[in-house]
Design a protein around this motif. Sequence first.
Motif, PDB file in Angstrom:
ATOM      1  N   CYS A 137       0.836  -1.386   0.078  1.00 44.74           N
ATOM      2  CA  CYS A 137      -0.093  -0.068   0.045  1.00 44.74           C
ATOM      3  C   CYS A 137       0.926   1.237   0.088  1.00 44.74           C
ATOM      4  O   CYS A 137       0.593   2.363  -0.644  1.00 44.74           O
ATOM      5  CB  CYS A 137      -0.918   0.117   1.157  1.00 44.74           C
ATOM      6  N   ILE A 138       2.063   1.020   0.754  1.00 44.83           N
ATOM      7  CA  ILE A 138       2.740   2.625   0.679  1.00 44.83           C
ATOM      8  C   ILE A 138       3.407   2.493  -0.555  1.00 44.83           C
ATOM      9  O   ILE A 138       3.408   3.738  -0.895  1.00 44.83           O
ATOM     10  CB  ILE A 138       4.014   2.096   1.578  1.00 44.83           C
ATOM     11  N   LEU A 139       3.973   1.564  -1.313  1.00 42.19           N
ATOM     12  CA  LEU A 139       4.396   1.977  -2.520  1.00 42.19           C
ATOM     13  C   LEU A 139       3.326   2.188  -3.676  1.00 42.19           C
ATOM     14  O   LEU A 139       3.687   3.132  -4.632  1.00 42.19           O
ATOM     15  CB  LEU A 139       4.961   0.371  -2.961  1.00 42.19           C
ATOM     16  N   GLU A 140       2.063   1.743  -3.435  1.00 39.24           N
ATOM     17  CA  GLU A 140       1.133   2.174  -4.514  1.00 39.24           C
ATOM     18  C   GLU A 140       0.848   3.555  -4.399  1.00 39.24           C
ATOM     19  O   GLU A 140       0.500   4.218  -5.316  1.00 39.24           O
ATOM     20  CB  GLU A 140      -0.078   1.252  -3.894  1.00 39.24           C
ATOM     21  N   TYR A 141       0.952   4.147  -3.203  1.00 39.54           N
ATOM     22  CA  TYR A 141       0.351   5.640  -2.785  1.00 39.54           C
ATOM     23  C   TYR A 141       1.455   6.283  -2.809  1.00 39.54           C
ATOM     24  O   TYR A 141       1.322   7.482  -2.666  1.00 39.54           O
ATOM     25  CB  TYR A 141      -0.323   5.738  -1.632  1.00 39.54           C
ATOM     26  N   GLY A 142       2.734   5.804  -2.939  1.00 39.62           N
ATOM     27  CA  GLY A 142       3.917   6.688  -2.983  1.00 39.62           C
ATOM     28  C   GLY A 142       4.293   7.567  -4.177  1.00 39.62           C
ATOM     29  O   GLY A 142       3.405   7.533  -4.988  1.00 39.62           O
ATOM     30  N   ASP A 168       8.985   2.034   9.827  1.00 39.48           N
ATOM     31  CA  ASP A 168       8.899   3.267  11.081  1.00 39.48           C
ATOM     32  C   ASP A 168       9.200   4.439  10.750  1.00 39.48           C
ATOM     33  O   ASP A 168       9.318   5.503  11.410  1.00 39.48           O
ATOM     34  CB  ASP A 168       9.971   2.691  11.982  1.00 39.48           C
ATOM     35  N   GLU A 169       9.339   4.947   9.315  1.00 36.75           N
ATOM     36  CA  GLU A 169       9.557   6.096   8.986  1.00 36.75           C
ATOM     37  C   GLU A 169       8.183   6.830   8.046  1.00 36.75           C
ATOM     38  O   GLU A 169       8.309   7.884   7.816  1.00 36.75           O
ATOM     39  CB  GLU A 169      10.920   6.381   8.012  1.00 36.75           C
ATOM     40  N   ALA A 170       7.359   5.934   7.485  1.00 36.09           N
ATOM     41  CA  ALA A 170       6.344   6.209   6.808  1.00 36.09           C
ATOM     42  C   ALA A 170       5.319   7.190   7.829  1.00 36.09           C
ATOM     43  O   ALA A 170       4.963   6.586   8.670  1.00 36.09           O
ATOM     44  CB  ALA A 170       5.780   4.971   6.417  1.00 36.09           C
ATOM     45  N   PRO A 171       5.078   8.185   6.966  1.00 36.87           N
ATOM     46  CA  PRO A 171       4.017   9.134   7.901  1.00 36.87           C
ATOM     47  C   PRO A 171       2.582   8.965   7.267  1.00 36.87           C
ATOM     48  O   PRO A 171       1.832   9.191   8.329  1.00 36.87           O
ATOM     49  CB  PRO A 171       4.808  10.643   7.078  1.00 36.87           C
ATOM     50  N   ILE A 172       2.579   8.402   6.341  1.00 40.85           N
ATOM     51  CA  ILE A 172       1.065   8.329   5.790  1.00 40.85           C
ATOM     52  C   ILE A 172       0.931   6.829   5.308  1.00 40.85           C
ATOM     53  O   ILE A 172       1.637   6.522   4.375  1.00 40.85           O
ATOM     54  CB  ILE A 172       1.089   9.367   4.558  1.00 40.85           C
ATOM     55  N   VAL A 173      -0.079   6.117   5.671  1.00 39.67           N
ATOM     56  CA  VAL A 173      -0.372   4.904   5.264  1.00 39.67           C
ATOM     57  C   VAL A 173      -1.922   4.745   4.829  1.00 39.67           C
ATOM     58  O   VAL A 173      -2.669   5.180   5.610  1.00 39.67           O
ATOM     59  CB  VAL A 173      -0.058   3.853   6.327  1.00 39.67           C
ATOM     60  N   ARG A 174      -2.169   4.199   3.659  1.00 43.27           N
ATOM     61  CA  ARG A 174      -3.595   4.201   3.185  1.00 43.27           C
ATOM     62  C   ARG A 174      -3.805   2.841   2.893  1.00 43.27           C
ATOM     63  O   ARG A 174      -3.187   2.104   2.067  1.00 43.27           O
ATOM     64  CB  ARG A 174      -3.763   5.148   1.916  1.00 43.27           C
ATOM     65  N   LEU A 175      -4.739   2.059   3.800  1.00 46.29           N
ATOM     66  CA  LEU A 175      -5.229   0.609   3.830  1.00 46.29           C
ATOM     67  C   LEU A 175      -6.618   0.713   3.369  1.00 46.29           C
ATOM     68  O   LEU A 175      -7.499   0.318   3.934  1.00 46.29           O
ATOM     69  CB  LEU A 175      -4.851   0.033   4.894  1.00 46.29           C
ATOM     70  N   GLU A 176      -6.758   0.961   1.859  1.00 48.18           N
ATOM     71  CA  GLU A 176      -8.218   1.103   1.755  1.00 48.18           C
ATOM     72  C   GLU A 176      -8.580  -0.174   0.683  1.00 48.18           C
ATOM     73  O   GLU A 176      -7.907  -0.701  -0.069  1.00 48.18           O
ATOM     74  CB  GLU A 176      -8.458   2.429   0.940  1.00 48.18           C
ATOM     75  N   PHE A 177      -9.979  -0.448   0.690  1.00 50.85           N
ATOM     76  CA  PHE A 177     -10.367  -1.625   0.131  1.00 50.85           C
ATOM     77  C   PHE A 177      -9.640  -2.844   0.158  1.00 50.85           C
ATOM     78  O   PHE A 177      -9.115  -3.562  -0.990  1.00 50.85           O
ATOM     79  CB  PHE A 177     -10.489  -1.096  -1.320  1.00 50.85           C
ATOM     80  N   GLN A 178      -9.169  -3.128   1.371  1.00 52.84           N
ATOM     81  CA  GLN A 178      -8.226  -4.364   1.742  1.00 52.84           C
ATOM     82  C   GLN A 178      -9.067  -5.373   2.216  1.00 52.84           C
ATOM     83  O   GLN A 178      -8.619  -6.533   2.386  1.00 52.84           O
ATOM     84  CB  GLN A 178      -7.198  -4.092   2.180  1.00 52.84           C
TER      85      GLN A 178
END
Lengths: 554, 711
Positions: free
Chosen positions: A29-34, A51-61
């Motif tokens: 997901c991180i890669l997808e929205y990166g 541990d450094e990712a500020p935003i994570v989007r886990l949608e439609f999972q």
Amino acid sequence: MTEKKSLNSLIIHPDIEPGVIDNAMITRCILEYGPTEEAGRLFAEEGVHLDEAPIVRLEFQNILRIDHLWMLKSLRKLTLAHNLIEKIENLEQLTGLNELDLSFNKIERIDNLEELTNLEILTLFHNRIRKLENMDTLEKLMVFSIGDNLIEDYKEMAYLRRFRKLRSVSFKGNPCCDDPMTNQFLKSALTRVTYLDYKLITEEEREAGVALFRGILRKLDDADEKSEKARIAKEEYDARVEFYAMSFVEYLSGPELIESMFEKDPDGALLLQVGGELLGFFEQYKEQYVETMAGLVEFAQGAYNTRQNEIKLFKDLVDTALEESVRNSKVVVEEYEAKKKPLVDQMNEIITKVTTKQATIEQIEPTIIDAGEAFNDLIYDLWKKLMTIEMTLYERCEESRVQFSVNMTEMITKLLEISRNAFGAWREHEGMWSMRQFESLSKLLGNKVMLGDAPPELFEVMMDRDAMMNLVAQSSDNHMRFIDAREDLLTTRANKWRDDLVQGTNDNEVKRNRDRITEIYYFIDNQREEWTDMQMNMTETVDPETAALLADEF
Amino acid sequence: MSPYTAIVRRSGNPFELAHVLVSWLVGAGYDAYVVVGCAKRDLCLAVRYRSECPEIPDENEVIEEPPPPEEEPRYRLVPLPDTTSKYCQEMDRKDAAKRQAELDKIEDARLKKIADLEKPPDDPIDGWRTHAWVLLLPGFKGIEEPFFIEPSEGKHHPVNAPQYQKLDSVYNHENYYVNLQKCDEGLGSLNYDLADITCWEHLLAGEPYFRRQFVGVDLAEKKSAFDTEKHLDVPASWVEKLDITADNYEQRYPGSHKIIHYKKVLLEKFAPYSERDGIVKRIKIFDDYALTSPLITYEWYKHRVDKMETMKIDHVTKVVRETFGVGRRDNLLKKVTNEQIFLEHTYSLDAPVVTVEGERTLEFNYYARLDHLTKLVCTMTTFDEYYTQRSDRLESRQILYTEPTKAEPKRQVKDIVETYSRNYDIPSKEDIWKKIFHIPDETIELLYHYAYNFVTNNTRYFLKPNLAETGGKILFYPDKTSGYIADPCAKQPRPLDVYYALCDNMEWENKTRKHIRDRETDINGYLRERHKELTEPLLLVALFDTERNEAAKRGWKEQEAQKAEITEREKEAEIDPLAPYLARMFGSGHGSGAPLTIKEATLIRDQCINDFRAKQLARQNLVQERFDTLNAEYKAKRLWYLANQFILTPEKESTYFATSAELAFKVHTLEVRLTRHKDLSAPRFKVLQEYLDKHPLLREYNRMRHYYRLK
């Protein structure tokens, strides 16, 4: 991995297969929205650091359960929209979260959000929530969306009045929204909210609502006012305690402490119930105590100001000296850069000559060696100058630091002396009180008439001389211990503060000194490396023997 | 010549000037006198080319020393060990002192020589030149010491000033005093108590009232009162009352222009609005006494549309400095230009002021500008912009150009250096201090701010990727960038962040270059405008200036004309009593038609007069009728009351009184109206008749009537 794939292919409806939050999903997901394109390539190359990712989007999972998010330590925005989540859980670790989106799930209860105190935006759109609860700790909440849920009573929304920073609320789509009063109520009750359902609330609308719900609103207002007052009073009290604590005399102003002393001493409190002249003595005792302590508090305040002034004087001196040394060092570095430039130019010229085969390495070897020597001299000079500046700074400040620690110790000693006197006076008062107490109690000893309406235990004690004396002695002992404890606390804290300060100042200085020296060495190493690199560029084109020869130079 | 004439002519001899000044001072309440005496030649002839000009502006900046610390600092740095030799120091000092003494000697000799040369030549009649000036005595308006005022220059001098040699007499509107003291030791030694008759002989016996002392004098007694009484007065002035209006004061120089020649300085003064370019004062400083080679020119302006206030021209370095007031559209404050711009270019000779490539410094009023520009410094090869308090923290942008060559006559941008101030919200390793764009090398250099306790800073260097090869996409090559991280413990930056920095800065470079082009165009435009302002100066007339505001004057005149027109129209539009009849006969709009025939005229006139009579009569009848009814009612009421007054209840009685009072009032009103109508109807009829007799349309008829009447 291959196994999983084969399993997945066996499933008939892969798109409704429930998802589980795991490393792979988060990474994907991180890669997808990166970022995309070139930046995306770099991003992927670098690998995902959870541990450094500020935003994570886990949608439609199709996620059923929130879990395994604790490793996302620096997460600020989390989106779990469009999943199958039924319960809010396992978010306790994400304390830095600013924004949480849980819309389009199946949540039935607001729960487990207590730890997310930094939350500013909370979206719970399209869920199955019936009640607003468990959100008291989210003091920074600014935007809140609770639309399309199952809230049936609009009065429930009065819960939102407690959020002081709340500015936007969306509420449309709840069952109670069919009631035209709902909007009116929300507009009038949520006085701090500016936008309702993303529309500005005008003054007129608010007024109209106020007219309709005058009774309820008044009640709410009153309750709010009361809690507000209590809050302000508590804040003020805490602030005062903190303020006095800085001069080590917290709780010593006013009769507060002596009252708590008697509270903790059941014997004394029991004997006090005899009343009569004893109460008068008690008042006297209290007055004497307050007077003594007022003197101490006043002195401690003064001492605090003097200490702060002293610290400031010292800090100013050190800061100015540091500033000057940094300025000088910068000038030195600048001079070095200016001198280095012609050398580098010369070297570049040589390199072009060699690479274009205008001259052989043997011909220009002496020039190279000359340049190298000049550069070495330059580097040495730079090192010497920088180190001199740093060492002078350290040594020049040392004496002041010693002086400072002596002064601080002196001040603290003075304070402790005064406090010893004050506590001594308190002990004297205590002794006097004890004596008077004993005398007045002796008068009443065994006097059944005078003790007619006393409580049974007191009555019993007063019938027996030994028991009474014991009790008095015990109470006095208790008090003495209490006083000792308080004095100890003051002394320890003051001493510890001084030690910390002096030690901290020394440590800081030493650390600063080490840092600077490390930096100087690092810089010089860097410069050397750069120079060598430049030569290596040239030697790449020539035979390894010469390269070895040149490398020997350094 | 009377003071009045002197004021009108704006010039006069020392006596006349002293009279004018004393008149004003006495009028203002001072104890002032005209002094008649002898003075030095330079003063008498108003020669000033031997004295310093008092009005040269002082350009030395005032340096304010920081106040010493209030208390002795408790902590001090250990002083560095002093390793120099005391002996050497001592010897050095001696040497320096000796050298200084020699220099001083030469300097002294030089100054002495100059003083000798500047000394005025001998005057054969020194001490005999009559002069007049003004003496102010203490006692009024807070004056504590007597002193002189030189009316020709308006400056005050102490009484022992050497240029005044002899004092013969003093006088004012009250008395004339002759000096009985010797003036050999200078005027400072005189006794200025005019009441002392051993020192001052009075022309008229007795002192002016304010100086008299009635101590021990019994005024009630006739003889002593008679003795004390002042006997004679100076005759009252026959000069017209002196008055200087504000406008006259502005135009105080003879012919609106005055030139004073000081030592090596020429001071020119102008009345405001008298010169086309608005100049009010000019000081020219010269190198020699003959005023041939100018050094510096200062000029002061007023009321200019371009808000220029002063101009300083340094003729040696060829630098012009212009300062402006606030409120220009481009918010320029100060402009320093070097006149030696592009003399090697042929076109520059006729238009050197309109190109950006000269040596110039422009200072702006930054808070009124959107871009917060404070200063622009242009030279042949540089162009520096300085900013103050910008939200993006840009402090300066320095642009270095290549020298124009023959192949490339237009200069090209070489380096751009942008400096930013520290943003304390982000760590210093991320806070850019300087952005350096090397345009020909296609490289970008970023320097970051220094962190606390660091003497080196982070740097980052990019070789820009060739966008043409990659189709406009910015690709990242690790070998085309390098950087230095000052903190030995810090990690190397992430490639992604480096890449982002590259993208941002490439975009920023494009923006900056566009900005530079825009700025150059702007400045060129501004310089053109400025050139126009200088060559065609315009003066601003204040809105409330009644003397010079031509537009306003025109406006007032127009307004007056309009007012007059309106009154005229009102006069014309007087009611024509014939109009309804004319309208009935000819339709409306026969106001100014041809005169009527006799038949028509008779008809109309008769109708008009008859109608008027009928109307008057009808009105009279109406009033009479009302009067009669009311009167009857009143009388009836009264009779009723008289009959029943003894059987009435008090309420009814009071009601009666109320109604009868009201009735009586109405009856009285009607009566007055009736009388007035009767009195007025005859004159009104007469007026109508007269009007008709003169009516232009009835001229023919009137003539006929007159003729018949005469017959």
